[in-house]
Design a protein around this motif. Structure first.
Motif, PDB file in Angstrom:
ATOM      1  N   ALA A   1      46.182  59.992  69.676  1.00  0.00           N
ATOM      2  CA  ALA A   1      47.033  61.173  69.840  1.00  0.00           C
ATOM      3  C   ALA A   1      46.670  61.948  71.104  1.00  0.00           C
ATOM      4  CB  ALA A   1      46.909  62.076  68.617  1.00  0.00           C
ATOM      5  N   SER A   2      45.389  61.974  71.453  1.00  0.00           N
ATOM      6  CA  SER A   2      44.935  62.739  72.616  1.00  0.00           C
ATOM      7  C   SER A   2      45.377  62.109  73.926  1.00  0.00           C
ATOM      8  CB  SER A   2      43.404  62.859  72.600  1.00  0.00           C
ATOM      9  OG  SER A   2      42.961  63.512  71.431  1.00  0.00           O
ATOM     10  N   LEU A   3      45.428  60.796  73.988  1.00  0.00           N
ATOM     11  CA  LEU A   3      45.781  60.098  75.221  1.00  0.00           C
ATOM     12  C   LEU A   3      47.279  60.191  75.534  1.00  0.00           C
ATOM     13  CD1 LEU A   3      43.587  56.888  74.899  1.00  0.00           C
ATOM     14  CD2 LEU A   3      43.225  58.822  76.446  1.00  0.00           C
ATOM     15  N   ALA A   4      48.072  60.562  74.538  1.00  0.00           N
ATOM     16  CA  ALA A   4      49.526  60.570  74.722  1.00  0.00           C
ATOM     17  C   ALA A   4      49.954  61.484  75.867  1.00  0.00           C
ATOM     18  CB  ALA A   4      50.212  61.001  73.427  1.00  0.00           C
ATOM     19  N   GLY A   5      49.299  62.636  76.036  1.00  0.00           N
ATOM     20  CA  GLY A   5      49.685  63.570  77.085  1.00  0.00           C
ATOM     21  C   GLY A   5      49.543  62.980  78.476  1.00  0.00           C
ATOM     22  N   ALA A   6      48.458  62.235  78.691  1.00  0.00           N
ATOM     23  CA  ALA A   6      48.242  61.619  79.999  1.00  0.00           C
ATOM     24  C   ALA A   6      49.291  60.548  80.277  1.00  0.00           C
ATOM     25  CB  ALA A   6      46.831  61.024  80.073  1.00  0.00           C
ATOM     26  N   VAL A   7      49.621  59.764  79.263  1.00  0.00           N
ATOM     27  CA  VAL A   7      50.637  58.729  79.429  1.00  0.00           C
ATOM     28  C   VAL A   7      52.005  59.371  79.670  1.00  0.00           C
ATOM     29  CG1 VAL A   7      51.743  56.735  78.342  1.00  0.00           C
ATOM     30  CG2 VAL A   7      49.311  57.170  77.954  1.00  0.00           C
TER      31      VAL A   7
ATOM     32  N   LEU B   1      59.950  56.028  82.158  1.00  0.00           N
ATOM     33  CA  LEU B   1      60.616  56.008  80.854  1.00  0.00           C
ATOM     34  C   LEU B   1      59.890  55.152  79.809  1.00  0.00           C
ATOM     35  CD1 LEU B   1      64.417  55.966  80.214  1.00  0.00           C
ATOM     36  CD2 LEU B   1      62.909  54.550  78.823  1.00  0.00           C
ATOM     37  N   PRO B   2      59.548  53.879  80.100  1.00  0.00           N
ATOM     38  CA  PRO B   2      58.863  53.084  79.070  1.00  0.00           C
ATOM     39  C   PRO B   2      57.534  53.695  78.633  1.00  0.00           C
ATOM     40  CG  PRO B   2      59.699  51.662  80.806  1.00  0.00           C
ATOM     41  CD  PRO B   2      59.846  53.066  81.293  1.00  0.00           C
ATOM     42  N   LEU B   3      56.793  54.275  79.600  1.00  0.00           N
ATOM     43  CA  LEU B   3      55.505  54.878  79.249  1.00  0.00           C
ATOM     44  C   LEU B   3      55.681  56.187  78.475  1.00  0.00           C
ATOM     45  CD1 LEU B   3      53.245  54.281  82.386  1.00  0.00           C
ATOM     46  CD2 LEU B   3      53.215  53.096  80.174  1.00  0.00           C
ATOM     47  N   VAL B   4      56.744  56.913  78.781  1.00  0.00           N
ATOM     48  CA  VAL B   4      57.016  58.144  78.026  1.00  0.00           C
ATOM     49  C   VAL B   4      57.311  57.809  76.565  1.00  0.00           C
ATOM     50  CG1 VAL B   4      58.644  60.042  77.720  1.00  0.00           C
ATOM     51  CG2 VAL B   4      57.804  59.485  80.008  1.00  0.00           C
ATOM     52  N   LEU B   5      58.117  56.789  76.338  1.00  0.00           N
ATOM     53  CA  LEU B   5      58.406  56.369  74.964  1.00  0.00           C
ATOM     54  C   LEU B   5      57.149  55.847  74.283  1.00  0.00           C
ATOM     55  CD1 LEU B   5      61.878  54.609  75.415  1.00  0.00           C
ATOM     56  CD2 LEU B   5      61.402  56.926  74.617  1.00  0.00           C
ATOM     57  N   LEU B   6      56.312  55.122  75.048  1.00  0.00           N
ATOM     58  CA  LEU B   6      55.038  54.654  74.499  1.00  0.00           C
ATOM     59  C   LEU B   6      54.151  55.840  74.122  1.00  0.00           C
ATOM     60  CD1 LEU B   6      52.986  52.389  73.879  1.00  0.00           C
ATOM     61  CD2 LEU B   6      52.250  52.549  76.280  1.00  0.00           C
ATOM     62  N   ALA B   7      54.129  56.869  74.974  1.00  0.00           N
ATOM     63  CA  ALA B   7      53.330  58.061  74.682  1.00  0.00           C
ATOM     64  C   ALA B   7      53.782  58.729  73.394  1.00  0.00           C
ATOM     65  CB  ALA B   7      53.426  59.043  75.843  1.00  0.00           C
ATOM     66  N   GLN B   8      55.091  58.821  73.198  1.00  0.00           N
ATOM     67  CA  GLN B   8      55.617  59.419  71.976  1.00  0.00           C
ATOM     68  C   GLN B   8      55.221  58.587  70.757  1.00  0.00           C
ATOM     69  OE1 GLN B   8      56.235  62.551  72.940  1.00  0.00           O
ATOM     70  NE2 GLN B   8      58.100  62.581  71.705  1.00  0.00           N
TER      71      GLN B   8
END
Length: 398
Positions: free
Chosen positions: A287-293, A299-306
């Protein structure tokens, strides 16, 4: 969990009220904006007032819930919230609704939610055997993740078809249904305790008197404060910085919700495999790493972060609840639960304010990275403590 009839009644009530609350979380700001023409400052105040009761009344709430029937607290809170929320569409229909009225509803409903959540989380371990505790918490969190995923869409449909006040009326009815479910629960006796033991700071002493619980509390408080700085900025970042259309923003939010539902379902097996301590740390790390991603903007990395954010939230949420319930004596559980909410949820007020100020002066992308660093600091506290090696079998929560 279907075999545990009393827990099933609690679960049904939670499911109904969580769904209604998720609708109101969207409908209440819509009432303020669309019906009353509220300013951004007034919307910010309305949002803050829903959390303030955890800061102001959290410690006294734990002491009070420890003294009375948890079932009765839940019934009274459900009926009270039904009346409060039901007043919004009524006053709107007769043209008497004002922003000040929404402020009052937000504060009083927040107090009742604090009492109800403290009572229900204290009652849950009394309704199931210890061996079923993790599954029970997984089922309980499933209510929240499903509601938060579907609630905004339902609120949008109800608002589009009827009105935002009508959507809030649906929530009011959901609390009445929840009160009926709570009324049917056969509650075990409240643990007896000498009056002198009901001290205001009893929850703090219990949380920080154990190496495992103190690490869990510090870790969750730090991560929650930093996460609160990040969460309100996600939609703003997607719309203003990345110029995403509303449909794509909705997809990103849905991805996080679906991942949270999946995480809730697999969390018990995940915790059994790794042990609750490592499951908590690894879930919090995701959950913590999501902000950096997310800050990458691709777009693909933003969806991966979510997806990572939603999955991680559930993977650490289930063992976190189970650890507290397993390590805290039953007669202190209400105080500990309310104290926990004061620190972890109440602290989100500070985090959200800090995030808004940082985004104003540093930019949204920089704030996302800073909040990620703050959440990782919470992970480090847990990873360097005895919490990391806390095994599931030791607690009998298989």
């Amino acid at each position: 969990m279907l075999r545990h009839r009393e827990f099933l009644k609690l679960w049904v009530g939670q499911a109904v009220s969580a769904s209604g609350s998720a609708i109101t979380a969207v409908a209440m700001p819509l009432v303020a904006v669309v019906t009353l023409g509220a300013s951004p400052v007034e919307i910010g105040v309305l949002s803050a007032l829903t959390v303030v009761p955890h800061l102001v009344f959290g410690l006294p709430a734990g002491v009070w819930v420890s003294r009375v029937s948890r079932r009765r607290v839940m019934i009274a809170a459900d009926v009270g919230r039904a009346v409060l929320l039901g007043s919004v569409p009524v006053l709107s229909a007769v043209g008497l609704l004002r922003i000040e009225h929404l402020y009052v509803v937000a504060v009083l409903a927040g107090v009742l939610t604090l009492l109800s959540d403290t009572a229900s989380m204290t009652l849950l371990p009394a309704l199931v055997p210890r061996a079923s505790l993790m599954q029970a918490n997984s089922a309980s969190m499933l209510n929240q993740t499903v509601a938060s995923t579907t609630g905004p869409s339902i609120a949008g449909v109800l608002t589009q078809v009827a009105s935002a006040p009508f959507a809030i009326a649906v929530d009011a009815l959901s609390f009445l249904a929840s009160a009926v479910a709570s009324f049917l629960i056969k509650e075990p006796p409240v643990p007896a305790l000498a009056p002198g033991r009901y001290r205001l700071l009893g929850g703090l002493r219990e949380l920080f008197g154990s190496p495992v619980l103190s690490a869990l509390t510090l870790s969750a408080t730090i991560a929650s404060l930093a996460g609160a700085a990040q969460a309100p900025l996600v939609v703003l970042y997607l719309v203003r910085d990345l110029h995403w259309p509303p449909l794509l923003v909705g997809v990103a939010i849905t991805v996080a919700g679906v991942a949270a539902v999946v995480g809730t379902l697999v969390a018990p097996a995940y915790s059994r495999r790794l042990g609750m301590g490592r499951a908590y740390v690894s879930g919090q790390l995701l959950a913590s790493l999501a902000g950096a991603v997310l800050a990458s903007g691709w777009l693909p990395l933003v969806l991966l972060a979510q997806m990572v954010a939603g999955l991680g939230m559930s993977l650490y949420g289930v063992p976190q609840r189970t650890l507290r319930q397993a390590l805290v004596p039953e007669h202190l559980l209400a105080q500990v639960t309310a104290t926990w909410r004061t620190l972890v949820i109440g602290g989100q007020t500070v985090g959200a304010l800090a995030g808004g100020l940082a985004a104003t002066y540093l930019g949204v992308r920089a704030t996302l990275l800073l909040s990620c660093a703050g959440m990782l600091a919470g992970v480090a506290v847990a990873a360097r403590s005895p919490l990391r090696s806390q095994a599931t079998a030791e607690l009998g929560c298989l």
